[in-house]
Design an enzyme around this catalytic site. Sequence first.
Site, PDB file in Angstrom:
ATOM      1  N   ASP A 170       0.857  -1.194   0.000  1.00  0.00           N
ATOM      2  CA  ASP A 170       0.000   0.000   0.000  1.00  0.00           C
ATOM      3  C   ASP A 170       0.886   1.235   0.000  1.00  0.00           C
ATOM      4  O   ASP A 170       2.101   1.155   0.166  1.00  0.00           O
ATOM      5  CB  ASP A 170      -0.940   0.001   1.213  1.00  0.00           C
ATOM      6  CG  ASP A 170      -0.190   0.139   2.526  1.00  0.00           C
ATOM      7  OD1 ASP A 170       0.663  -0.717   2.798  1.00  0.00           O
ATOM      8  OD2 ASP A 170      -0.429   1.100   3.275  1.00  0.00           O
ATOM      9  N   ASP A 571       2.060 -17.963  -3.080  1.00  0.00           N
ATOM     10  CA  ASP A 571       2.698 -16.941  -3.915  1.00  0.00           C
ATOM     11  C   ASP A 571       1.620 -16.253  -4.741  1.00  0.00           C
ATOM     12  O   ASP A 571       1.492 -16.489  -5.938  1.00  0.00           O
ATOM     13  CB  ASP A 571       3.755 -17.592  -4.810  1.00  0.00           C
ATOM     14  CG  ASP A 571       4.588 -16.547  -5.533  1.00  0.00           C
ATOM     15  OD1 ASP A 571       4.484 -15.352  -5.179  1.00  0.00           O
ATOM     16  OD2 ASP A 571       5.337 -16.923  -6.452  1.00  0.00           O
ATOM     17  N   GLU A 580       2.757 -10.042   1.425  1.00  0.00           N
ATOM     18  CA  GLU A 580       3.041  -8.627   1.198  1.00  0.00           C
ATOM     19  C   GLU A 580       4.543  -8.400   1.413  1.00  0.00           C
ATOM     20  O   GLU A 580       5.260  -9.283   1.878  1.00  0.00           O
ATOM     21  CB  GLU A 580       2.207  -7.747   2.151  1.00  0.00           C
ATOM     22  CG  GLU A 580       2.272  -6.279   1.759  1.00  0.00           C
ATOM     23  CD  GLU A 580       1.121  -5.430   2.317  1.00  0.00           C
ATOM     24  OE1 GLU A 580       0.229  -5.964   2.985  1.00  0.00           O
ATOM     25  OE2 GLU A 580       1.147  -4.208   2.046  1.00  0.00           O
TER      26      GLU A 580
HETATM   27  O1  9MR Z   1       3.097  -5.867   9.799  1.00  0.00           O
HETATM   28  C1  9MR Z   1       1.828  -5.588  10.353  1.00  0.00           C
HETATM   29  C2  9MR Z   1       1.403  -6.753  11.206  1.00  0.00           C
HETATM   30  O2  9MR Z   1       2.278  -6.909  12.301  1.00  0.00           O
HETATM   31  C3  9MR Z   1      -0.025  -6.560  11.674  1.00  0.00           C
HETATM   32  O3  9MR Z   1      -0.452  -7.721  12.353  1.00  0.00           O
HETATM   33  C4  9MR Z   1      -0.927  -6.271  10.471  1.00  0.00           C
HETATM   34  C5  9MR Z   1      -2.385  -6.044  10.863  1.00  0.00           C
HETATM   35  O4  9MR Z   1      -2.524  -4.918  11.654  1.00  0.00           O
HETATM   36  O5  9MR Z   1      -0.456  -5.142   9.770  1.00  0.00           O
HETATM   37  C6  9MR Z   1       0.823  -5.307   9.258  1.00  0.00           C
HETATM   38  O6  9MR Z   1       1.210  -4.121   8.652  1.00  0.00           O
HETATM   39  C7  9MR Z   1       0.622  -3.757   7.421  1.00  0.00           C
HETATM   40  C8  9MR Z   1       0.202  -2.303   7.559  1.00  0.00           C
HETATM   41  O7  9MR Z   1      -0.829  -2.185   8.494  1.00  0.00           O
HETATM   42  C9  9MR Z   1      -0.187  -1.679   6.239  1.00  0.00           C
HETATM   43  N1  9MR Z   1       0.856  -1.827   5.267  1.00  0.00           N
HETATM   44  C10 9MR Z   1       1.225  -3.221   5.058  1.00  0.00           C
HETATM   45  C11 9MR Z   1       1.682  -3.875   6.335  1.00  0.00           C
HETATM   46  C12 9MR Z   1       2.133  -5.309   6.098  1.00  0.00           C
HETATM   47  O8  9MR Z   1       1.102  -6.160   5.753  1.00  0.00           O
END
Ligand code: 9MR
Length: 601
Positions: A170, A571, A580
């Site tokens: 994002d 994948d 991600e």
């Molecule tokens: O890395 C983050 C993880 O520890 C959390 O559990 C999750 C849900 O809140 O969010 C992950 O972070 C994401 C972020 O909120 C938005 N950008 C992408 C991140 C990785 O998925």
Amino acid sequence: RAEEAPSVLTLNQTGLEGAGPKVAILADAVSAPLDWRLTDARGLVVATGRTRVFGDDAASGQHIHQIDFSDVRQVGQGYRLTVGDKASRPFDLKAAPDGRLARAALSFFYQQRSGVPIEAALVERPDLARPAGHHPDRATCFNLADPRGQVWPGCDYSLDVSGGWYDAGDQGKYVVNGGISVWTLVNAYERARLLKRPRALAAVADGDLAVPERGNGVPDILDEARFELEFLLAMQVPEGKSLEVPLGVQSGRDGKGGPGHYVLTRIDAGGLVHQRVGDAHWTGLPTAPADDHVTRYLYYPTTAASLNLAAVAAQAARVWRDIDGAFADRCLAAARRAFAAAQRHPDILAQVEFTGSGGYGDPHVADELYWAAAELYATTGEAAYLAVLRASPYFSGEQGTGDISWGSVATAGALTLALVPDRLDGADRDRVRARLLALADGYVADEGKTGYHLPYAPASYPWGSNAAILNRAIVLGMAYDWTGNAVYRSAVVDAADYVLGRNPLDRSFVTGFGARPMRNPHHRFWARQADARYPAPPSGVLSGGPNSSAMTDMVAKEMKGGCAPQTCWADDLRAYTMNEVTINWNAPLAWVALWLDDTAP
Ligand code: 9MR
């Protein structure tokens, strides 16, 4: 090109160090040890032995045999391990590190830059170039309504928060996550400088990375980190601004229970730091940064974000002192202001949701306080910061500093205290080091609990598990730096081996590296899988990895209940909980790749 079939005999797909530790894993139901043999490119037998039976392994769901052939000391290409009718793919035993992984992992940050065009001359393929996104990125605050109907009234100013790195797939930009990522890159440099490691310094020196600033006389890794630091500094609330913020106890945001209890209260907000800037709603996949025209909003400032900036700006003030004194001064002033503001307002938590960007809500900020105080003390030596440190349960040892992640940063503070000379007196520093070594010993002990022999043994795999493993490798790497004990270095190699292919999926979780690399990350620009007009990812990007905890995306939902922790992964670009890519995951990949090259035998 079609993907090769997975093998049940796995090892690091990028090869192993000729003079280093060598472990391969065989998944086989047979309960007795099996004979293995290692052949060279001509098919001649180089070594033979018997597997060590680990047995049933909960993390992989397999019955495991381990093959340790560390005694083989040769280099060359085309080696192959064979057990009965099972064979590994041919692999290299490497004479010397080539620096490729570290360079590629660092290039990720350039390619995540916001507000500037990504230049074809600096990336590996022309289709990875793109126009600037969010140029400029000027934002005001959201008017937030939470589910109970409370409204955050926002702010009466806007900030130019252009630049910095997009977080992930994002295009949000988040201070808490940017901070730990910057710390990790700058720490890789500071370690190399303070421990006088010429190889590591050369790998990140001016001219060695593909960044626009190369040739400016500053180590390229610092140029890259500064690009994010300038954004983090821009997120600080100007002096004299007052804001209403939710004050009080968080009992349950980020999926952890009921609503929080807080009272909107007007405060003097100068020096605090906005938690994040992001879109008013989630954009679709794909969306190139320059095509994202959704309104950008600032989230209110939080204590965690403020302490985060305090920590990394203090670290920067120390590291840039001899490089750019004016920048160092600016960073130190910002760090002091952020720290003071956070001390005035120790309980502003991210607990009101708005969609369009990630939460990064952290109900526990004692670790951020310890980290910030540690960095400020390491930089200034001032008694006031030492007093805060001494009052911390992480300093007394009452509380363990734990694994590094975006929401758990005490170990970063401890690593700085243990690394930077002449601040703590001998006994205090010895205690900090002893606790870090105990932490590393726990990680080593975890290796014995896992079939794939990696320093990580949770019952369930969390979001970003690959980075959790690599963050442990940072602690193990420093433990090796201080002790020279080869057990710690082997554990770092084990962590890298797992991420690069020695795992039950026979998968290299890094794009462009190994025979079966990840190809389809969840990313709004590297979205080839969804739309052929968008590029495939560049090399050197780390997948978040298996996630058996939060199986909420559409791909994970289908897998739920049917996968062992290390196999809850696909994948697939839609699989945002498993595949991600983010700055805080690539940062430990870069750190570990640099470190392994630096310490290679
Ligand atoms: O890395 C983050 C993880 O520890 C959390 O559990 C999750 C849900 O809140 O969010 C992950 O972070 C994401 C972020 O909120 C938005 N950008 C992408 C991140 C990785 O998925």
